[in-house]
Design an enzyme around this catalytic site. Structure first.
Site, short mmCIF file in Angstrom:
data_model
loop_
_atom_site.label_atom_id
_atom_site.label_comp_id
_atom_site.label_asym_id
_atom_site.label_seq_id
_atom_site.Cartn_x
_atom_site.Cartn_y
_atom_site.Cartn_z
CG HIS A 307 -2.11 0.87 1.06
ND1 HIS A 307 -2.07 2.23 1.21
CD2 HIS A 307 -3.37 0.55 0.69
CE1 HIS A 307 -3.27 2.71 0.96
NE2 HIS A 307 -4.08 1.72 0.63
CG ASP A 364 -8.49 -4.43 -2.84
OD1 ASP A 364 -9.69 -4.26 -2.63
OD2 ASP A 364 -7.76 -3.57 -3.37
N1 ACO Z 1 4.17 -7.66 -4.64
C1 ACO Z 1 5.52 -7.65 -4.79
N2 ACO Z 1 6.27 -6.53 -4.66
C2 ACO Z 1 5.64 -5.40 -4.36
C3 ACO Z 1 4.25 -5.34 -4.16
C4 ACO Z 1 3.50 -6.54 -4.31
N3 ACO Z 1 2.18 -6.55 -4.15
N4 ACO Z 1 3.88 -4.07 -3.88
C5 ACO Z 1 5.01 -3.35 -3.89
N5 ACO Z 1 6.09 -4.15 -4.18
C6 ACO Z 1 7.49 -3.77 -4.22
C7 ACO Z 1 7.82 -2.98 -5.49
O1 ACO Z 1 8.24 -3.84 -6.53
C8 ACO Z 1 8.93 -2.07 -5.01
O2 ACO Z 1 10.10 -2.86 -4.92
P1 ACO Z 1 11.55 -2.16 -5.23
O3 ACO Z 1 11.73 -1.19 -4.11
O4 ACO Z 1 12.49 -3.30 -5.21
O5 ACO Z 1 11.42 -1.52 -6.56
C9 ACO Z 1 8.51 -1.73 -3.58
O6 ACO Z 1 7.72 -2.85 -3.16
C10 ACO Z 1 7.71 -0.45 -3.46
O7 ACO Z 1 6.61 -0.54 -4.36
P2 ACO Z 1 5.98 0.69 -5.13
O8 ACO Z 1 5.34 0.20 -6.38
O9 ACO Z 1 6.98 1.79 -5.23
O10 ACO Z 1 4.87 1.11 -4.08
P3 ACO Z 1 3.65 2.04 -4.37
O11 ACO Z 1 3.35 2.73 -3.11
O12 ACO Z 1 3.90 2.89 -5.57
O13 ACO Z 1 2.48 1.01 -4.76
C11 ACO Z 1 0.67 -0.47 -4.62
C12 ACO Z 1 1.46 0.65 -3.93
C13 ACO Z 1 0.26 -0.01 -6.02
C14 ACO Z 1 -0.59 -0.77 -3.83
C15 ACO Z 1 1.55 -1.74 -4.71
O14 ACO Z 1 1.92 -2.18 -3.41
C16 ACO Z 1 0.90 -2.86 -5.49
O15 ACO Z 1 0.99 -2.89 -6.71
N6 ACO Z 1 0.19 -3.83 -4.80
C17 ACO Z 1 -0.51 -4.89 -5.47
C18 ACO Z 1 -1.86 -4.39 -6.00
C19 ACO Z 1 -2.86 -4.15 -4.89
O16 ACO Z 1 -3.06 -4.99 -4.01
N7 ACO Z 1 -3.52 -2.99 -4.95
C20 ACO Z 1 -4.55 -2.60 -3.99
C21 ACO Z 1 -4.04 -1.55 -3.07
S1 ACO Z 1 -5.25 -1.12 -1.87
C22 ACO Z 1 -6.33 -0.12 -2.71
O17 ACO Z 1 -5.98 0.61 -3.59
C23 ACO Z 1 -7.69 -0.20 -2.39
#
Ligand code: ACO
Length: 432
Positions: A307, A364
């Site tokens: 998140h 979710d």
């Molecule tokens: N699985 C694996 N790795 C992940 C995940 C995940 N679900 N989420 C983040 N990471 C990793 C990224 O690859 C990144 O790694 P790095 O530092 O080596 O590059 C690091 O964690 C940070 O991730 P970001 O994408 O920079 O985080 P951001 O805050 O931009 O994204 C998000 C947040 C979009 C929710 C992300 O965690 C994600 O894609 N999760 C999966 C989709 C999801 O469940 N979305 C629902 C969110 S809740 C809502 O909106 C209601």
């Protein structure tokens, strides 16, 4: 002494005020930065940028705190109803009994859709995603209620629009489901409350009434309350941005539905169930999926984890996980996907990659298992999220309209394209 921040550019120091929120959140107010320095800031994804001040929801992602209008969501999930929570979010206060009765009565009054609108459902492909239909239907409400499209609606008019929209969105949502399964549309009933009426429109047939279980109503009540607002997330920011151009409530909220649809936002709930099914097909090999998510050469993500603002367990996920176990137990459902989900969560929470990045289950992760147990198909999960998020979108739209500091949303950019060059007629272009 008033706190200030200084920015030094090429040896020249400029001072900016620091503003402090109710819960001691600090922000450097850089609204005069460009005028003073001709510089702008770059903050991709707005991770460090507040676009507004807001009194709707407080969220502390480090500590896993979420409160609507100051009230912890744990209390609301335990003791409130979706309608009451909607009233709280939209008006700022819990209603008196009389206010709640009046609000609920407008839901009953506005539950049906205009007859002509039903033609839209007939024309939409059954295999089309219900979120496309939901967004179109919400936007088209503007065409049916032109009297409500005032640039400056009064508080009472907004309350009426809110009840009308919340009620109609429930009907539209149920109809998108009926359309996607090629079943006749079932009209709302005046004698049913919000959630039972939704279940009736989803699952009754012209010959047989759906039997409403209290456990199902309670579980949906909790889910809708927990989804009702989440401050400046992608869809709410979209609603505010669209509304900042003075677009009407229906248009603004319809844009919110589109933003919510994406799998990184509200579309993640359906992706979680698809992921758990994939793991099941792979004989429960959780490690394979964890390894894929950790592979730097793959874009794969574990859906339902991570998140932007929670760097701790999402407080909503904690409640939803418990509710999922309770509902499945009550209904006597043994869903192997729930076991896979629990094992996946355990493995993720022990894994250094996820620990270092503070990736926890989000709202979710477990919600889809509740919807699935109720018989709601996966493509409808984001629609369920949209029904829940509706009061939050309305509350933010209303707040944005009332704030004298609101300006049309218009971010800047750093241009990195071609320098000026001349147009070349087609005959003279390379490769002719
Ligand atoms: N699985 C694996 N790795 C992940 C995940 C995940 N679900 N989420 C983040 N990471 C990793 C990224 O690859 C990144 O790694 P790095 O530092 O080596 O590059 C690091 O964690 C940070 O991730 P970001 O994408 O920079 O985080 P951001 O805050 O931009 O994204 C998000 C947040 C979009 C929710 C992300 O965690 C994600 O894609 N999760 C999966 C989709 C999801 O469940 N979305 C629902 C969110 S809740 C809502 O909106 C209601």
């Amino acid at each position: 002494m008033e706190e200030t921040a200084r920015i030094t550019i090429n040896g020249q120091t400029h001072e900016f005020p620091v503003i402090t929120g109710t819960e001691n959140e600090k922000a450097i107010d850089i609204s005069t930065l460009r005028n003073k320095t001709s510089y702008i800031t770059l903050d991709s994804g707005f991770g460090n940028t507040a676009a507004c001040t807001s009194a709707v929801t407080f969220l502390d992602g480090e500590q896993g705190i979420l409160r609507y209008r100051g009230i912890p969501i744990e209390q609301l999930a335990e003791r409130s109803t979706f309608i009451e929570t909607s009233y709280l979010l939209i008006t700022g206060e819990l209603p008196t009994r009389k206010q709640l009765e009046k609000f609920a009565a407008s839901f009953t009054k506005h539950a049906s859709l205009p007859k002509e609108m039903l033609n839209f459902f007939a024309g939409y492909p059954a295999a089309g995603h219900p979120m496309g239909l939901l967004s179109a239907m919400v936007c088209s409400l503007a065409g049916y209620y032109p009297e409500l499209l005032k640039t400056e609606p009064s508080g009472e008019e907004i309350e009426l629009m809110a009840a009308q929209l919340l009620s109609k969105v429930r009907t539209i949502s149920a109809y998108t489901h009926r359309k996607s399964v090629n079943k006749p549309l079932i009209p709302p009933r005046d004698d049913l409350k919000y959630i039972p009426n939704f279940l009736h429109m989803m699952f009754s047939t012209p010959k047989k009434e759906y039997k409403i279980e209290q456990a199902v109503v309670d579980a949906l009540q909790t889910l809708l309350i927990l989804h009702a607002d989440h401050e400046q997330n992608c869809s709410t920011s979209t609603v505010r941005l669209v509304g900042s151009s003075w677009a009407n409530l229906y248009a603004s909220v319809s844009a919110g539905v589109c933003a919510l649809w994406g799998p990184l936002h509200g579309g993640a709930n359906q992706e979680v169930v698809f992921m758990l099914e994939e793991i099941q097909k792979e004989k429960g090999n959780i490690q394979k999926f964890i390894d894929k998510a950790k592979d730097p050469d793959s874009n794969y993500r574990l859906m339902g984890f991570g998140h932007r603002v929670y760097k701790n367990y999402d407080p909503r996920a904690k409640i939803i996980k418990q509710r999922a176990h309770e509902l499945l137990n009550t209904l006597g459902i043994q869903d192997p996907l729930l076991d896979i989900a629990v094992r996946l969560e355990e493995a993720v929470l022990k894994d250094d990659y996820f620990k270092e990045r503070k990736l926890y289950p989000n709202v979710d992760f477990y919600s889809g298992l509740i919807y699935k147990a109720i018989g709601i198909p996966a493509v409808m999960f984001p629609v369920m999220f949209a029904i829940g998020r509706m009061p939050g979108w309305i509350a933010h739209w209303k707040e944005m309209k009332a704030d004298p500091k609101t300006k049309i949303g218009r971010p800047r950019q750093i241009y990195v394209g071609q320098k000026q060059r001349d147009y070349v007629p087609i005959q003279q272009r390379k490769g002719q």
